[in-house]
Design a protein around this motif. Structure first.
Motif, mmCIF file in Angstrom:
data_model
loop_
_atom_site.group_PDB
_atom_site.id
_atom_site.type_symbol
_atom_site.label_atom_id
_atom_site.label_comp_id
_atom_site.label_asym_id
_atom_site.label_seq_id
_atom_site.Cartn_x
_atom_site.Cartn_y
_atom_site.Cartn_z
ATOM 1 N N LEU A 299 -17.916 33.691 -2.553
ATOM 2 C CA LEU A 299 -17.115 33.496 -1.343
ATOM 3 C C LEU A 299 -17.969 32.928 -0.221
ATOM 4 C CD1 LEU A 299 -15.045 36.804 -1.523
ATOM 5 C CD2 LEU A 299 -14.151 34.484 -1.778
ATOM 6 N N GLY A 300 -19.233 33.360 -0.140
ATOM 7 C CA GLY A 300 -20.130 32.779 0.849
ATOM 8 C C GLY A 300 -20.384 31.306 0.590
ATOM 9 N N LEU A 301 -20.440 30.926 -0.683
ATOM 10 C CA LEU A 301 -20.665 29.516 -1.028
ATOM 11 C C LEU A 301 -19.462 28.642 -0.673
ATOM 12 C CD1 LEU A 301 -22.522 29.927 -4.451
ATOM 13 C CD2 LEU A 301 -23.501 29.220 -2.252
ATOM 14 N N THR A 302 -18.249 29.218 -0.691
ATOM 15 C CA THR A 302 -17.087 28.421 -0.251
ATOM 16 C C THR A 302 -17.197 28.095 1.232
ATOM 17 O OG1 THR A 302 -15.752 30.396 0.277
ATOM 18 C CG2 THR A 302 -15.589 29.520 -1.959
ATOM 19 N N THR A 303 -17.855 28.973 1.997
ATOM 20 C CA THR A 303 -18.100 28.686 3.408
ATOM 21 C C THR A 303 -19.244 27.694 3.568
ATOM 22 O OG1 THR A 303 -17.351 30.905 4.020
ATOM 23 C CG2 THR A 303 -18.662 29.723 5.644
ATOM 24 N N LEU A 304 -20.294 27.866 2.771
ATOM 25 C CA LEU A 304 -21.452 26.969 2.859
ATOM 26 C C LEU A 304 -21.080 25.542 2.468
ATOM 27 C CD1 LEU A 304 -24.517 26.743 3.324
ATOM 28 C CD2 LEU A 304 -24.827 27.258 0.889
ATOM 29 N N PHE A 305 -20.356 25.399 1.353
ATOM 30 C CA PHE A 305 -19.925 24.074 0.884
ATOM 31 C C PHE A 305 -18.448 23.889 1.196
ATOM 32 C CE2 PHE A 305 -23.597 25.096 -1.719
ATOM 33 C CZ PHE A 305 -24.309 23.913 -1.729
ATOM 34 N N ARG A 306 -18.147 23.775 2.471
ATOM 35 C CA ARG A 306 -16.746 23.663 2.863
ATOM 36 C C ARG A 306 -16.169 22.347 2.409
ATOM 37 N NH1 ARG A 306 -18.419 25.241 8.799
ATOM 38 N NH2 ARG A 306 -20.254 24.205 7.940
ATOM 39 N N GLU A 307 -14.896 22.372 2.037
ATOM 40 C CA GLU A 307 -14.229 21.182 1.520
ATOM 41 C C GLU A 307 -13.931 20.220 2.655
ATOM 42 O OE1 GLU A 307 -11.482 22.043 -2.110
ATOM 43 O OE2 GLU A 307 -11.229 23.671 -0.684
ATOM 44 N N LEU A 325 -27.667 25.044 7.984
ATOM 45 C CA LEU A 325 -26.778 25.114 6.824
ATOM 46 C C LEU A 325 -27.113 24.017 5.820
ATOM 47 C CD1 LEU A 325 -23.325 25.892 8.502
ATOM 48 C CD2 LEU A 325 -24.808 27.454 7.253
ATOM 49 N N LYS A 326 -27.511 22.852 6.309
ATOM 50 C CA LYS A 326 -27.870 21.751 5.409
ATOM 51 C C LYS A 326 -29.102 22.117 4.592
ATOM 52 C CE LYS A 326 -27.403 17.735 7.169
ATOM 53 N NZ LYS A 326 -27.617 16.500 7.977
ATOM 54 N N VAL A 327 -30.057 22.789 5.240
ATOM 55 C CA VAL A 327 -31.263 23.236 4.533
ATOM 56 C C VAL A 327 -30.895 24.233 3.441
ATOM 57 C CG1 VAL A 327 -33.406 24.543 4.792
ATOM 58 C CG2 VAL A 327 -32.802 22.804 6.482
ATOM 59 N N ILE A 328 -29.977 25.150 3.747
ATOM 60 C CA ILE A 328 -29.575 26.165 2.767
ATOM 61 C C ILE A 328 -28.829 25.514 1.606
ATOM 62 C CG2 ILE A 328 -28.230 28.263 2.412
ATOM 63 C CD1 ILE A 328 -28.706 28.979 5.318
ATOM 64 N N ARG A 329 -27.963 24.546 1.894
ATOM 65 C CA ARG A 329 -27.244 23.855 0.814
ATOM 66 C C ARG A 329 -28.233 23.177 -0.133
ATOM 67 N NH1 ARG A 329 -24.293 21.374 5.267
ATOM 68 N NH2 ARG A 329 -22.567 22.738 5.859
ATOM 69 N N ASN A 330 -29.183 22.463 0.427
ATOM 70 C CA ASN A 330 -30.169 21.779 -0.415
ATOM 71 C C ASN A 330 -31.000 22.774 -1.208
ATOM 72 O OD1 ASN A 330 -29.462 19.139 0.333
ATOM 73 N ND2 ASN A 330 -30.756 19.223 2.175
ATOM 74 N N HIS A 331 -31.345 23.902 -0.589
ATOM 75 C CA HIS A 331 -32.114 24.930 -1.300
ATOM 76 C C HIS A 331 -31.339 25.450 -2.506
ATOM 77 C CE1 HIS A 331 -34.163 28.731 -2.136
ATOM 78 N NE2 HIS A 331 -32.984 29.312 -2.028
ATOM 79 N N VAL A 332 -30.059 25.765 -2.316
ATOM 80 C CA VAL A 332 -29.260 26.320 -3.414
ATOM 81 C C VAL A 332 -29.175 25.325 -4.561
ATOM 82 C CG1 VAL A 332 -26.922 27.035 -4.065
ATOM 83 C CG2 VAL A 332 -27.918 27.859 -1.928
ATOM 84 N N PRO A 409 -33.561 31.806 1.654
ATOM 85 C CA PRO A 409 -32.831 31.942 2.923
ATOM 86 C C PRO A 409 -31.565 32.774 2.739
ATOM 87 C CG PRO A 409 -32.442 29.790 1.948
ATOM 88 C CD PRO A 409 -33.489 30.448 1.105
ATOM 89 N N VAL A 410 -31.088 33.345 3.826
ATOM 90 C CA VAL A 410 -29.877 34.164 3.788
ATOM 91 C C VAL A 410 -28.655 33.250 3.744
ATOM 92 C CG1 VAL A 410 -28.508 35.907 4.992
ATOM 93 C CG2 VAL A 410 -31.021 35.997 5.069
ATOM 94 N N LEU A 411 -27.814 33.448 2.732
ATOM 95 C CA LEU A 411 -26.603 32.639 2.625
ATOM 96 C C LEU A 411 -25.609 33.028 3.711
ATOM 97 C CD1 LEU A 411 -25.982 32.632 -1.244
ATOM 98 C CD2 LEU A 411 -27.229 30.970 0.125
ATOM 99 N N PRO A 412 -24.828 32.079 4.211
ATOM 100 C CA PRO A 412 -23.828 32.421 5.236
ATOM 101 C C PRO A 412 -22.779 33.367 4.674
ATOM 102 C CG PRO A 412 -23.472 30.190 4.432
ATOM 103 C CD PRO A 412 -24.775 30.643 3.856
ATOM 104 N N SER A 413 -22.254 34.197 5.549
ATOM 105 C CA SER A 413 -21.226 35.137 5.112
ATOM 106 C C SER A 413 -19.902 34.414 4.914
ATOM 107 C CB SER A 413 -21.070 36.261 6.137
ATOM 108 O OG SER A 413 -20.723 35.728 7.405
ATOM 109 N N TYR A 414 -19.025 35.066 4.191
ATOM 110 C CA TYR A 414 -17.696 34.519 3.904
ATOM 111 C C TYR A 414 -16.865 34.490 5.179
ATOM 112 C CZ TYR A 414 -12.838 34.947 2.224
ATOM 113 O OH TYR A 414 -11.485 34.806 2.016
ATOM 114 N N GLY A 415 -16.247 33.356 5.469
ATOM 115 C CA GLY A 415 -15.401 33.209 6.645
ATOM 116 C C GLY A 415 -14.014 32.758 6.258
ATOM 117 N N ASN A 416 -13.114 32.690 7.233
ATOM 118 C CA ASN A 416 -11.728 32.312 6.981
ATOM 119 C C ASN A 416 -11.579 30.790 6.993
ATOM 120 O OD1 ASN A 416 -11.140 35.134 8.899
ATOM 121 N ND2 ASN A 416 -10.488 35.009 6.783
#
Length: 685
Positions: A299-307, A325-332, A409-416
């Motif tokens: 669920l956190g990844l749906t926030t990180l990689f938003r459509e 957030l861009k750094v975290i996406r590239n890291h994952v 790095p800490v992944l972003p939390s799940y958001g709406n």
């Protein structure tokens, strides 16, 4: 003793103990009837009241038993009881006190009457004070929606029925206390719970005066599809919405003609991105040890990689935050691809995995375009160019990926953030890859049931109400606040809010227990969150009517739930201060959450026969006499016991008729079974 009280004396107290008293009636009468100046008083009815004057106040006694004892000598006894000579006794319990001159009734007694104190029968004016019917509606001036000042009467009470003891005597409940706390309506099936609930909110909206309850908000979780009919006779100034959870293509019935302009009908929808992590765990039955962390990551990844490209650069985010957030996406992505390349799978399998991953998740730095030149197939056959060039590309790829790996790095939390079910399915696969890259090689086996369950939910049409078209969203589907406001009929008028609708029925009759549990918990939590953030606080009270509550507010979690009742327990404990209230209706109080029941301020108890349920009632009502509780199994239909802070005294009453009644009539077996016979024509209903 006040003037006139002497003529009302019916007997004296001859026994005083900690739990009850005994009154001996005066002799000379052959029955328990006392003729007073105002009426004939039959004082021996169970549940009737006597008054004992003590200095400046009356102690009110409730009759819980009666008996006779023949005092005639053995020579006078000829086989029959001498009613004139016999002694008559009433067993009574003190229930409260009130001033002799004026003033209101107070429940509870601090001083017991002394031995040989006089007992008086109660008059109508005494009953008025005991039952709280002396209040007259208060005259108030308020401005209507157009700004015109109007004057009218605002009621203090609503009439909920008539006394079962005093024929025709109205039983009223104080509005502020009844609806300013949680209410439990309990009783066996067929005892009249649904009609009681309908009668209560009909009483609120049927008040014909200058002022109408336009500020009320009732949300009814109608699990049996029975309450829509109960609105047919409500004034058209009271607006409602009817939301039905059903499969697409199933038509929604129209309202009755009288409410065609006062009701909005629609299909019930609940965007799935409004659900919390715990609610997703409820839906997917995720175990706490391994599946819940993987689900939380997905669920956190749906926030990180938003459509959507626009969402990737959301205007609301600061530039520095977006860079992080861009750094975290590239890291994952880099860590997952490196894990795949260093794995034991064959080269073609590695290539397919990486390309499939980048088809769904990519960044400007790590994409198919930047990664493909360094991927090889197998047996020394390389995808692009000569062997030597491809090795160089592969080394460059490793260098590229390693350059994006960071120290966890800490992944972003799940958001709406809106996302599709398919996107979550891909994010869950990405989360499992990420866990494997972090050394948890068994995670895919542990989460196989979670993956299967998610696919089942995606394919199951029963969950259509959770799906929404991400590319064509209406405004109220983007934000939880807008969704709740639409549900409650709240619209913004500049800086002010106005109420457009007062009742919302969510028809869950066609839904399974699993869906009822999920939908009721999510909607209730969204409403509670909205109330907590309202400014000013407690300015828009909402009442949630939970029909068949034992199905989703259970003391023991169901086979579907991890802890769905936590939402309702929190509302029960904290909702009062925010204006969120529960009206809980159930036929099995012993199965209901004890936390929720313990926070209820008022109880309406219909016939209950199950020993476990009766025991539960005894535990939560220590101040109710045992005599009253013993009558619960034999209460007739449409009769109930009410107690709590909305009434002065526990009272058995006949519930006022609901008009019209909910669609919950008993089956007429004889009328259906026995019909005229005709051998030539088959019977059809």
């Amino acid at each position: 003793m006040a003037r006139g009280d002497t003529s009302r004396i019916v007997g004296k107290i001859v026994s005083v103990s900690a739990d009850h008293l005994i009154v001996e009636l005066h002799r000379g009468s052959d029955n328990f009837t006392v003729v007073g100046f105002d009426d004939i008083h039959y004082v021996a009815t169970l549940g009737s009241y006597l008054m004992v004057p003590m200095q400046a106040e009356y102690v009110v006694l409730e009759v819980v038993g009666l008996r006779e004892k023949d005092n005639a000598s053995p020579l006078e006894i000829q086989g029959e009881l001498n009613k004139v000579a016999s002694a008559k006794f009433l067993d009574v319990v003190p229930v409260g006190s009130m001033p002799i001159q004026g003033g209101s009734f107070r429940f509870g007694v601090s001083t017991f009457p002394p031995l040989y104190a006089d007992a008086l029968y109660s008059r109508d004016e005494d009953l008025d004070r005991i039952f709280n019917v002396e209040f007259t509606p208060e005259q108030k001036k308020k401005k209507d929606a157009g700004g015109t000042e109007r004057q009218g009467r605002v009621p203090h009470t609503i009439e909920i029925g008539t006394s079962a003891v005093f024929k025709g005597y109205p039983v009223k409940s104080r509005l502020d206390e009844l609806f300013g706390g949680h209410v439990a309506v309990l009783g066996n099936t067929g005892s009249g719970k649904s009609c009681t609930v309908a009668s209560i909110f009909q009483s609120v909206f049927m008040k014909p005066e200058v002022f109408a309850a336009l500020g009320a908000a009732f949300v009814i979780f109608d699990v049996n599809g029975e309450y829509r009919r109960a609105l047919d006779n409500i004034p058209t100034s009271i607006k409602s919405s009817y939301l039905k959870a059903s499969e697409p293509g199933v038509p929604i019935p129209d309202p009755v003609e009288s409410r065609s302009d006062a009701e909005i009908k629609d299909r019930f929808r609940l965007p799935h991105w409004f659900m919390s992590v715990d609610e997703w765990a409820l839906l997917l039955r995720a175990s706490e040890k391994s599946q819940l962390p993987a689900l939380r990551t997905a669920l956190g990844l749906t926030t990180l990689f938003r459509e959507g490209s626009k969402a990737q650069a959301a205007e609301s985010e600061a530039e520095a935050s977006e860079d992080n957030l861009k750094v975290i996406r590239n890291h994952v992505l880099a860590k997952i691809i490196l894990s795949i390349l260093h794995g034991d799978a064959s080269s073609p399998s590695k290539v397919d995995r990486v390309l499939a991953l980048l088809n769904t998740f990519s960044t400007d730095e790590i994409s198919k375009k930047s990664v493909s030149p360094g991927l090889y197939i197998d047996f020394g056959q390389f995808r692009d160019g000569p062997k030597q060039d491809t090795w160089k590309n592969y080394d460059a790829l490793l260098e590229l990926l390693q350059g994006h790996v960071r120290d966890e790095p800490v992944l972003p939390s799940y958001g709406n953030i809106p996302f599709s079910f398919e996107r979550l399915q891909s994010a869950l696969d990405l989360a499992l890859f990420y866990e494997e890259a972090n050394g948890n090689k068994q995670i895919r086996d542990y989460c196989s049931q979670l993956v299967t369950r998610l696919k089942s939910v995606i394919d199951n049409p029963d969950y259509e109400f959770l799906r929404a078209d991400v590319d064509n969203l209406e405004d109220h589907d983007r934000e939880p606040t807008c969704y709740v406001d639409r549900l409650l009929g709240i619209e913004s008028d500049g800086e002010r809010y106005k109420k457009e609708r007062q009742i919302c029925i969510i028809d869950l009759n066609d839904a399974s227990d699993e869906i009822v549990e999920l939908a009721s918990a999510v909607v209730s939590r969204l409403i509670f969150d909205r109330m907590r953030r309202a400014d000013p606080r407690n300015s828009m009270p909402v009442h949630l009517i939970l029909e068949e509550a034992h199905r989703y507010i259970s003391e023991k979690p169901s086979r579907f739930a991890i802890d769905a009742s936590m939402t309702f327990q929190r509302i029960a404990k904290e909702g009062r201060k925010y204006g969120a209230f529960l009206i809980v209706a159930s036929q099995r109080p012993s199965e209901l959450s004890k936390t929720v029941l313990s926070q209820c301020n008022n109880f309406i108890i219909h016939r209950i026969q199950n020993p476990d349920d009766l025991s539960q009632i005894r535990q939560m009502t220590p101040f109710i006499s045992e005599t009253v509780l013993r009558r619960l199994p034999s209460l007739p239909k449409q009769h109930a016991l009410i107690f709590g802070n909305s009434v002065n005294i526990p009272t058995t009453f006949r519930v006022r008729d609901s008009n019209p009644t909910p669609h919950s009539n008993d089956t007429q077996i004889r009328d259906i079974w026995y019909v005229p016979t005709d051998p030539k024509v088959p019977w059809s209903p």
